[in-house]
Design a protein around this motif. Structure first.
Motif, PDB file in Angstrom:
ATOM      1  N   PHE A   1       0.833  -1.207   0.000  1.00  0.00           N
ATOM      2  CA  PHE A   1       0.000   0.000   0.000  1.00  0.00           C
ATOM      3  C   PHE A   1       0.862   1.250   0.000  1.00  0.00           C
ATOM      4  CE2 PHE A   1      -1.945   3.503   2.278  1.00  0.00           C
ATOM      5  CZ  PHE A   1      -3.182   3.636   1.648  1.00  0.00           C
ATOM      6  N   MET A   2       1.886   1.269   0.846  1.00  0.00           N
ATOM      7  CA  MET A   2       2.741   2.448   0.944  1.00  0.00           C
ATOM      8  C   MET A   2       3.498   2.704  -0.351  1.00  0.00           C
ATOM      9  SD  MET A   2       4.275   2.033   4.803  1.00  0.00           S
ATOM     10  CE  MET A   2       5.108   3.622   4.735  1.00  0.00           C
ATOM     11  N   ALA A   3       4.069   1.667  -0.913  1.00  0.00           N
ATOM     12  CA  ALA A   3       4.835   1.822  -2.139  1.00  0.00           C
ATOM     13  C   ALA A   3       3.943   2.271  -3.294  1.00  0.00           C
ATOM     14  CB  ALA A   3       5.538   0.521  -2.488  1.00  0.00           C
ATOM     15  N   ARG A   4       2.763   1.664  -3.418  1.00  0.00           N
ATOM     16  CA  ARG A   4       1.862   2.042  -4.496  1.00  0.00           C
ATOM     17  C   ARG A   4       1.345   3.465  -4.312  1.00  0.00           C
ATOM     18  NH1 ARG A   4      -1.559  -3.623  -5.236  1.00  0.00           N
ATOM     19  NH2 ARG A   4       0.010  -4.661  -6.557  1.00  0.00           N
ATOM     20  N   SER A   5       1.037   3.836  -3.077  1.00  0.00           N
ATOM     21  CA  SER A   5       0.541   5.186  -2.811  1.00  0.00           C
ATOM     22  C   SER A   5       1.576   6.223  -3.212  1.00  0.00           C
ATOM     23  CB  SER A   5       0.187   5.337  -1.327  1.00  0.00           C
ATOM     24  OG  SER A   5      -0.878   4.482  -0.973  1.00  0.00           O
ATOM     25  N   ALA A   6       2.827   5.960  -2.871  1.00  0.00           N
ATOM     26  CA  ALA A   6       3.899   6.890  -3.231  1.00  0.00           C
ATOM     27  C   ALA A   6       4.089   6.937  -4.742  1.00  0.00           C
ATOM     28  CB  ALA A   6       5.191   6.491  -2.543  1.00  0.00           C
ATOM     29  N   ARG A   7       4.057   5.775  -5.381  1.00  0.00           N
ATOM     30  CA  ARG A   7       4.240   5.715  -6.829  1.00  0.00           C
ATOM     31  C   ARG A   7       3.114   6.444  -7.558  1.00  0.00           C
ATOM     32  NH1 ARG A   7       8.187   3.983 -10.055  1.00  0.00           N
ATOM     33  NH2 ARG A   7       6.901   2.486 -11.197  1.00  0.00           N
ATOM     34  N   GLU A   8       1.911   6.393  -7.018  1.00  0.00           N
ATOM     35  CA  GLU A   8       0.768   7.043  -7.659  1.00  0.00           C
ATOM     36  C   GLU A   8       0.904   8.561  -7.662  1.00  0.00           C
ATOM     37  OE1 GLU A   8      -2.574   5.498  -5.581  1.00  0.00           O
ATOM     38  OE2 GLU A   8      -2.522   3.547  -6.618  1.00  0.00           O
ATOM     39  N   THR A   9       1.700   9.104  -6.743  1.00  0.00           N
ATOM     40  CA  THR A   9       1.939  10.546  -6.727  1.00  0.00           C
ATOM     41  C   THR A   9       3.055  10.943  -7.686  1.00  0.00           C
ATOM     42  OG1 THR A   9       3.610  10.529  -4.965  1.00  0.00           O
ATOM     43  CG2 THR A   9       1.276  10.575  -4.298  1.00  0.00           C
ATOM     44  N   GLY A  10       3.703   9.960  -8.297  1.00  0.00           N
ATOM     45  CA  GLY A  10       4.812  10.226  -9.188  1.00  0.00           C
ATOM     46  C   GLY A  10       6.170  10.095  -8.534  1.00  0.00           C
ATOM     47  N   ALA A  11       6.198   9.766  -7.238  1.00  0.00           N
ATOM     48  CA  ALA A  11       7.469   9.614  -6.521  1.00  0.00           C
ATOM     49  C   ALA A  11       8.120   8.281  -6.865  1.00  0.00           C
ATOM     50  CB  ALA A  11       7.244   9.707  -5.017  1.00  0.00           C
ATOM     51  N   ARG A  12       9.437   8.268  -6.851  1.00  0.00           N
ATOM     52  CA  ARG A  12      10.195   7.037  -6.990  1.00  0.00           C
ATOM     53  C   ARG A  12      10.411   6.441  -5.606  1.00  0.00           C
ATOM     54  NH1 ARG A  12      14.772   8.511 -11.616  1.00  0.00           N
ATOM     55  NH2 ARG A  12      13.269   9.016 -13.262  1.00  0.00           N
ATOM     56  N   VAL A  13      10.323   5.129  -5.504  1.00  0.00           N
ATOM     57  CA  VAL A  13      10.319   4.466  -4.190  1.00  0.00           C
ATOM     58  C   VAL A  13      11.528   3.559  -4.033  1.00  0.00           C
ATOM     59  CG1 VAL A  13       9.055   2.906  -2.659  1.00  0.00           C
ATOM     60  CG2 VAL A  13       7.804   4.572  -4.065  1.00  0.00           C
ATOM     61  N   LEU A  14      12.169   3.685  -2.865  1.00  0.00           N
ATOM     62  CA  LEU A  14      13.265   2.806  -2.478  1.00  0.00           C
ATOM     63  C   LEU A  14      12.837   2.069  -1.215  1.00  0.00           C
ATOM     64  CD1 LEU A  14      16.182   1.819  -2.889  1.00  0.00           C
ATOM     65  CD2 LEU A  14      16.935   3.725  -1.447  1.00  0.00           C
ATOM     66  N   LEU A  15      12.814   0.753  -1.269  1.00  0.00           N
ATOM     67  CA  LEU A  15      12.387  -0.093  -0.156  1.00  0.00           C
ATOM     68  C   LEU A  15      13.615  -0.713   0.498  1.00  0.00           C
ATOM     69  CD1 LEU A  15       9.889  -1.363   1.273  1.00  0.00           C
ATOM     70  CD2 LEU A  15      10.011  -3.206  -0.428  1.00  0.00           C
ATOM     71  N   LEU A  16      13.748  -0.513   1.810  1.00  0.00           N
ATOM     72  CA  LEU A  16      14.888  -1.055   2.543  1.00  0.00           C
ATOM     73  C   LEU A  16      14.469  -2.349   3.233  1.00  0.00           C
ATOM     74  CD1 LEU A  16      16.408   2.188   4.155  1.00  0.00           C
ATOM     75  CD2 LEU A  16      16.610   1.288   1.811  1.00  0.00           C
ATOM     76  N   GLY A  17      15.030  -3.457   2.801  1.00  0.00           N
ATOM     77  CA  GLY A  17      14.656  -4.756   3.330  1.00  0.00           C
ATOM     78  C   GLY A  17      15.253  -5.045   4.696  1.00  0.00           C
ATOM     79  N   MET A  18      14.543  -5.840   5.472  1.00  0.00           N
ATOM     80  CA  MET A  18      15.000  -6.269   6.788  1.00  0.00           C
ATOM     81  C   MET A  18      14.934  -7.793   6.868  1.00  0.00           C
ATOM     82  SD  MET A  18      16.046  -3.781   8.631  1.00  0.00           S
ATOM     83  CE  MET A  18      16.037  -4.587  10.234  1.00  0.00           C
ATOM     84  N   GLN A  19      15.418  -8.329   7.991  1.00  0.00           N
ATOM     85  CA  GLN A  19      15.379  -9.763   8.204  1.00  0.00           C
ATOM     86  C   GLN A  19      14.726 -10.065   9.545  1.00  0.00           C
ATOM     87  OE1 GLN A  19      19.223 -11.603   7.696  1.00  0.00           O
ATOM     88  NE2 GLN A  19      19.412 -10.955   5.567  1.00  0.00           N
ATOM     89  N   MET A  20      14.114 -11.233   9.618  1.00  0.00           N
ATOM     90  CA  MET A  20      13.403 -11.655  10.819  1.00  0.00           C
ATOM     91  C   MET A  20      14.364 -12.336  11.787  1.00  0.00           C
ATOM     92  SD  MET A  20       9.991 -14.054  11.025  1.00  0.00           S
ATOM     93  CE  MET A  20       8.855 -12.694  10.769  1.00  0.00           C
TER      94      MET A  20
END
Length: 216
Positions: A125-144
């Motif tokens: 949801f967060m990534a798509r919401s940001a992309r819909e505004t025209g922003a480029r998205v960088l996702l920082l992965g984590m580990q469990m």
């Protein structure tokens, strides 16, 4: 030796506090050129660090040299989960109108044992919401934490790649690479054995910068 960051018995919930790191713009403030919104947890909120020494502050200094005019809005909160980030993001996007969004969330979801499906849905949801505004998205992965077992660990790490693919976002597979998985991780963490210390901050930036630079 396993990283103490991922040992659940050391985990304690942090009091929610707005981050003071980065260059946080007031509502309605206008800035030319690029504007990067960072939505993260204590790892990006300079928890336990001297102000101005966290990876976000180091990123701002880097940008002053490599990409002048780029501003950072650090909306990270200690203790934040993906649910909290999801609820805050729409207002942040409207207020700051960023050109780039960095999402650094999910670690607290794992430590609290929250459902993987919920974490994936929130990040999507967060990534798509940001992309819909025209922003480029960088996702920082984590580990469990490894005490959940190898299957859950793989599934958690895999959900970041899945979200990145489905939303067209760029992925840093493991934000704490060379810190949380170091053979001697204690030297990179504060006394609480949870939060990276000041010496670790350049390493965190080193994990983010190569991918962010491509987006800039």
């Amino acid at each position: 030796m396993k990283s103490p960051l991922f040992n659940r018995r050391h985990f304690t919930l942090q009091v929610l506090a707005l981050a003071a790191g980065g260059n946080v713009l007031p509502a309605g403030a206008a800035a030319p050129g690029r504007k990067i919104l960072i939505v993260g947890d204590s790892l990006s909120a300079e928890y336990g660090l001297t102000r101005g020494t966290g990876w976000v502050a180091l990123l701002q200094k880097q940008l002053e040299h490599s990409h002048p005019g780029t501003l950072i809005v650090n909306a990270s909160i200690s203790g934040e989960t993906t649910s909290g980030g999801r609820s805050r993001l729409p207002a942040l996007l409207r207020q700051h109108q960023p050109t780039h969004v960095i999402i650094e969330l999910g670690g607290n979801d794992a430590l609290r044992g929250l459902a993987l499906s919920m974490t994936e849905d929130n990040l999507t949801f967060m990534a798509r919401s940001a992309r819909e505004t025209g922003a480029r998205v960088l996702l920082l992965g984590m580990q469990m934490p490894p005490n959940y077992g190898p299957q859950m660990t793989r599934q958690f790490a895999g959900l970041y790649a899945k979200v990145a693919r489905s939303t067209g976002s760029v992925l840093v597979p493991f934000f704490l690479k060379t810190v949380g998985d170091d053979p001697d991780p204690a030297r990179w963490f504060q006394a609480d054995r949870i939060h990276p210390n000041e010496a670790a901050q350049p390493r965190l930036l080193g994990n983010v910068w190569p991918e962010l630079r491509k987006l800039l």
